[in-house]
Design a protein around this motif. Structure first.
Motif, short mmCIF file in Angstrom:
data_model
loop_
_atom_site.label_atom_id
_atom_site.label_comp_id
_atom_site.label_asym_id
_atom_site.label_seq_id
_atom_site.Cartn_x
_atom_site.Cartn_y
_atom_site.Cartn_z
N TYR A 46 45.17 -91.29 62.44
CA TYR A 46 44.13 -91.60 62.88
C TYR A 46 43.46 -90.48 63.79
O TYR A 46 42.66 -89.82 63.69
N LEU A 47 44.43 -90.21 64.86
CA LEU A 47 44.39 -89.16 65.70
C LEU A 47 44.03 -87.71 65.24
O LEU A 47 43.37 -86.85 65.78
N GLY A 48 45.02 -87.42 64.32
CA GLY A 48 44.81 -86.39 63.47
C GLY A 48 43.36 -85.82 62.83
O GLY A 48 42.95 -85.11 62.84
N VAL A 49 42.83 -87.17 62.21
CA VAL A 49 41.67 -87.02 61.57
C VAL A 49 40.60 -86.86 62.55
O VAL A 49 39.84 -85.83 62.30
N ARG A 50 40.83 -87.62 63.63
CA ARG A 50 39.60 -87.64 64.83
C ARG A 50 39.71 -86.05 65.52
O ARG A 50 38.74 -85.59 65.80
N LEU A 51 40.78 -86.00 65.75
CA LEU A 51 40.91 -84.54 66.75
C LEU A 51 41.31 -83.07 66.20
O LEU A 51 41.03 -82.13 66.54
N VAL A 52 41.42 -83.34 64.75
CA VAL A 52 42.00 -82.00 64.12
C VAL A 52 41.09 -81.77 62.69
O VAL A 52 40.48 -80.80 62.78
N ALA A 53 41.07 -82.81 61.94
CA ALA A 53 40.35 -82.65 60.51
C ALA A 53 38.82 -82.40 60.95
O ALA A 53 38.18 -81.59 60.30
N GLU A 54 38.45 -83.64 61.50
CA GLU A 54 36.93 -83.76 61.30
C GLU A 54 36.28 -82.65 62.27
O GLU A 54 35.09 -82.27 61.85
N PRO A 55 36.71 -82.19 63.20
CA PRO A 55 36.32 -81.06 64.13
C PRO A 55 36.28 -79.82 63.23
O PRO A 55 35.66 -78.84 63.64
N GLY A 56 37.03 -79.76 61.95
CA GLY A 56 37.05 -78.49 61.37
C GLY A 56 37.55 -77.25 62.14
O GLY A 56 37.11 -76.05 61.79
N PHE A 57 38.44 -77.49 62.89
CA PHE A 57 39.00 -76.09 63.67
C PHE A 57 39.65 -75.07 62.63
O PHE A 57 40.43 -75.46 61.62
N ALA A 58 39.50 -73.73 62.90
CA ALA A 58 40.30 -73.09 62.21
C ALA A 58 41.54 -72.45 62.15
O ALA A 58 42.16 -73.12 63.34
N GLN A 59 42.36 -72.05 61.46
CA GLN A 59 43.74 -71.91 61.32
C GLN A 59 44.05 -70.80 62.39
O GLN A 59 42.93 -69.93 62.31
N PRO A 60 44.87 -70.65 62.93
CA PRO A 60 46.12 -71.78 62.96
C PRO A 60 45.88 -72.94 63.84
O PRO A 60 47.04 -73.60 63.97
N TRP A 61 44.72 -73.13 64.35
CA TRP A 61 44.78 -74.22 65.27
C TRP A 61 44.80 -75.59 64.79
O TRP A 61 45.31 -76.49 65.24
N ALA A 62 44.35 -75.79 63.34
CA ALA A 62 44.32 -77.00 62.70
C ALA A 62 45.79 -77.35 62.38
O ALA A 62 46.45 -78.45 62.57
#
Length: 405
Positions: A46-62
């Motif tokens: 859930y944290l990964g979805v909200r804090l990483v996936a949904e914001p759409g951060f570019a690589q390598p940050w994601a």
């Protein structure tokens, strides 16, 4: 260390070694652990979805974000396993890393849920930015709150305990004991992240208060006698003319309750396993009684919590002070004439907002309260358990001054 000047005691049957844990209890514990780890894994996702996936951060940050969450999840069982390892730098790294992440995980989860609620309300109001921008703002906001909160909580947990001073009127307390100081420490949790130097600092703080009585109300350790004997050794330095008393907490029984009682007695403290002492000065008397923890009987039948046994034979008309690790032990002390019970166990909740969950298990979180007709002072804890963090409730040493009512 001085012994009480004029005492009687009632000793229950004792066991020289901890009782064998029933197989059903072990199986139940394994099933509960597996269920909890499954839930924790889902919450990390859930944290990964909200804090990483949904914001759409570019690589390598994601990728870095998912890696941090993955390593964080693995660090929690690794920290549990480390408690069974021999002391080493690897054991320390695994334990510190897992415990710090456990605290960070709790704060991230709380902040993310709060951000989701704010975002939901914002969208209802019709003024929220587009979904991608909102998701990124929420993620950055969560991290911006959690990082300074972690630093503050770490500093609070590791700082010297705050001295809380409480005056307690006691009916029937003789003039010779009026004004006596009872200093309480509780939930010290000496273990992988709290060592001998921390124990020594606590002892120095207590002795500086010049107590008449010292009460150690359980959860002294998180480990076996073999592992922690040297770390708790400074406890022998506690000084009080009317005695230094100890009762077990639930955590002692996870590592050999009877063995810890023997070790604490070897250090010179008076262990009150369902027994009492009568102390006196200038003709005035006070009964100091103590009970084993409520969990003790499950691990060792000889350590069942019995306030009635602890106070059997105590003189009538003499005020009664009861040491009991958990506040709800007062339910068993109902009608036994206890004037004041000293407890701990709750840590005051330790980390915001988790103190709300304490009320599901205990009738009080901290401070003075009346439970089943018994006045109970609940200590916030002198150390901490698990994450080396305290967000909200600071560590405590309590100086209770008993005065004639």
């Amino acid at each position: 260390m001085s012994s009480p000047s004029n005492g009687t005691s009632v000793e229950p049957r004792r066991s020289d070694r901890p009782g064998r844990v029933p197989a059903s209890l072990i199986l139940r514990g394994i099933l509960m652990l597996m269920t909890m780890m499954g839930l924790v894994a889902a919450l990390h996702y859930y944290l990964g979805v909200r804090l990483v996936a949904e914001p759409g951060f570019a690589q390598p940050w994601a990728a870095l974000g998912w890696a941090v969450l993955g390593l964080g999840f693995v660090s929690i069982p690794a920290a549990m396993v480390s408690t069974r390892m021999r002391p080493s730098w690897l054991e320390q790294v695994l334990h510190w890393g897992g415990m710090l992440w456990m605290g960070a995980f709790g704060l991230l989860l709380t902040a993310t849920v709060a951000a989701d609620v704010v975002g939901w309300v914002w969208r209802l109001a019709g003024s929220a930015p587009e979904a991608g921008v909102l998701a990124r703002d929420k993620a950055l906001g969560v991290v911006g709150v959690v990082v300074p909160a972690m630093l503050f909580a770490f500093r609070t947990a590791r700082a010297p305990a705050r001295v809380e001073r409480v005056t307690v009127p006691v009916v029937g307390l003789g003039a010779g004991l009026s004004g006596m100081k009872v200093v309480q420490i509780s939930d010290i949790h000496i273990g992988p992240t709290l060592d001998r130097s921390f124990m020594r600092r606590v002892v120095e703080q207590v002795n500086a208060l010049k107590p008449d009585v010292v009460a150690v109300t359980g959860d002294l350790v998180d480990g076996s006698v073999t592992r922690l004997r040297d770390e708790v050794a400074p406890l022998a330095g506690l000084r009080a003319p009317l005695g230094v008393y100890y009762v077990t907490g639930n955590h002692e029984y996870y590592h050999g309750g009877a063995a810890w009682c023997a070790e604490v007695a070897r250090l010179g403290l008076t262990v009150l396993n369902n027994t009492h002492r009568v102390v006196g000065r200038d003709g005035a008397r006070l009964t100091v009684a103590g009970v084993t923890d409520l969990e003790g009987g499950r691990m060792d039948p000889a350590h069942a919590c019995r306030p009635d046994v602890a106070l059997a034979g105590a003189p009538q008309g003499v005020p009664r002070l009861l040491l009991a690790h958990q506040p709800r032990a007062a339910l068993l002390a109902r009608g036994l004439g206890v004037d004041l019970q000293l407890s701990g166990h709750t840590h005051g909740g330790q980390m915001f907002p988790f103190m709300a969950f304490v009320k599901l298990q205990q009738p009080v979180i901290q401070g003075m309260a009346t439970i089943a007709g018994v006045r109970v002072y609940t200590h916030r804890g002198t150390g901490y358990w698990g994450p080396p963090l305290r967000l909200g409730p600071a560590p405590e040493i309590t100086e209770l001054t008993l005065v004639s009512a």
